[in-house]
Write an enzyme that holds these catalytic residues in place. Sequence first.
Site, mmCIF file in Angstrom:
data_model
loop_
_atom_site.group_PDB
_atom_site.id
_atom_site.type_symbol
_atom_site.label_atom_id
_atom_site.label_comp_id
_atom_site.label_asym_id
_atom_site.label_seq_id
_atom_site.Cartn_x
_atom_site.Cartn_y
_atom_site.Cartn_z
ATOM 1 N N GLY A 1 30.075 85.887 22.959
ATOM 2 C CA GLY A 1 30.435 85.034 23.961
ATOM 3 C C GLY A 1 30.259 83.566 23.462
ATOM 4 N N LEU A 2 29.666 82.480 23.963
ATOM 5 C CA LEU A 2 29.568 81.285 23.703
ATOM 6 C C LEU A 2 31.095 80.655 23.249
ATOM 7 C CD1 LEU A 2 26.321 81.091 21.884
ATOM 8 C CD2 LEU A 2 26.953 80.151 24.128
ATOM 9 N N CYS A 3 32.016 81.002 24.069
ATOM 10 C CA CYS A 3 33.273 80.439 23.646
ATOM 11 C C CYS A 3 34.172 80.041 24.901
ATOM 12 C CB CYS A 3 34.340 81.406 22.977
ATOM 13 S SG CYS A 3 34.132 83.175 23.566
ATOM 14 N N GLY A 4 33.479 79.177 25.699
ATOM 15 C CA GLY A 4 33.921 78.830 26.934
ATOM 16 C C GLY A 4 34.402 79.789 28.019
ATOM 17 N N PHE B 1 37.080 81.578 27.365
ATOM 18 C CA PHE B 1 37.883 82.570 26.903
ATOM 19 C C PHE B 1 38.020 84.142 27.718
ATOM 20 C CE2 PHE B 1 38.390 85.696 23.632
ATOM 21 C CZ PHE B 1 39.579 85.652 23.318
#
Lengths: 295, 133
Positions: free
Chosen positions: A89-92, A94
């Site tokens: 995770g931690l990709c906006g 996406f």
Amino acid sequence: MPSLKDLRNRIASVKGTQKITKAMQMVAAAKLRRAQTAAESGRPYAEKMATVLGNLAANLVQGTEGPRLLSGTGSDRTHLLVVCTADRGLCGAFNSSIGRMARDHARRLLAEGRTVKIVTVGKKGYDLLRREFRDLIIENRDIRGTRPVDYDFASEIADSIIARFDAGEFDVATLFYSRFRSVISQIPTAQQLIPAELPTAGERPAGAGDGAVMEFEPSEEAILTTLLPRNLTVQVYRALLENAASEQGARMGAMDSATRNAGEMIKKQTQIYNRTRQAMITKELIEIISGAEAL
Amino acid sequence: MATFQFDFVGPERTLYSGQVDAVQLPGIEGEMTVLAGHAPVLTALKVGVITIAEAGHTGKRVLVRGGFADIGPDAVTVIAERANPFEEISQESLDRDIAALELQRDATEDYAKRDEIEGQITQIRDAKVALTY
């Protein structure tokens, strides 16, 4: 009002977070460059494959029944959704934008009374769809680790899709992934895999002999039956590559804004900290002065 | 000598792109050498060696495992499933591939599939021999 010590701690923790997000942003930038080159060097293969297939399909005699991978089963009762996301995770937005697109598609199909089956590739896609479609998910694969996407992995996925198709488990397959347009723009995309969507003929490569009768070794059909599964693999491979680049791009953007937010927060907190400090000094001075005056 | 455009792409990268004099391809129905002005043919490839003869050079050899060649009068495109230039492979790496295929062959019950894998093994053995030259 928070004490000075609390404020100091808070500022320190935000600074720590900022360091982490900054590091993640830099790592994503480095990975993005690699993923982008991989996506770009894989492009000619997919393009050539599409042209060859286009030529072949154009040569197929009209009206004859092509292989089932090309023409489909003739019904569209059961749909297979292949949802490709990232493992991390931690990709906006996406993962969630791919998930949302797949979810909307699945809901629409279900509302129309079709049967839906889902294959997820990547942990996050499974997490996103698990709540609503737990019973529909028939397969769930993790993208192994962070190592670059390889062709063998794509071919594993494609083989399993084809095996299911041959077993008559579904009629139409659609692939969901995120197309990489630029660092700031990734477009969630749905692409139909089976029946295969082919580019319209007419864009034959220069010099391939327009109008000339093409020979086939072995037969045209034999070539088509081996080429179609390979085309499927290429599409999956390409989707995975695009996804990898998109993921890093999205993460870079998300981490960039996180770093900026942390910077703003630090600024605000420092201001409060200084004001509180000054207020306390003033208070102490007043206490001393009024004490001296009382004497 | 007339040259033609030759594009050789693998899934991960483009292996060759440029003007060449001749290309030797391991077609599924036999080896063939393609010169400029060839009749249009679309052929499947078996495991074997592609020899690329560029103008003024001795040639470059690439081991290819399955794929297609789209041949036209002045452009040839090879779409390879797996391809390794000779500089990148060694007897050991081929031995590993053979061992992996043998495992696959012994694991399957399907005779048609066994024959197919057996054929691939033979072809890689041939490639091993070709590598020594």
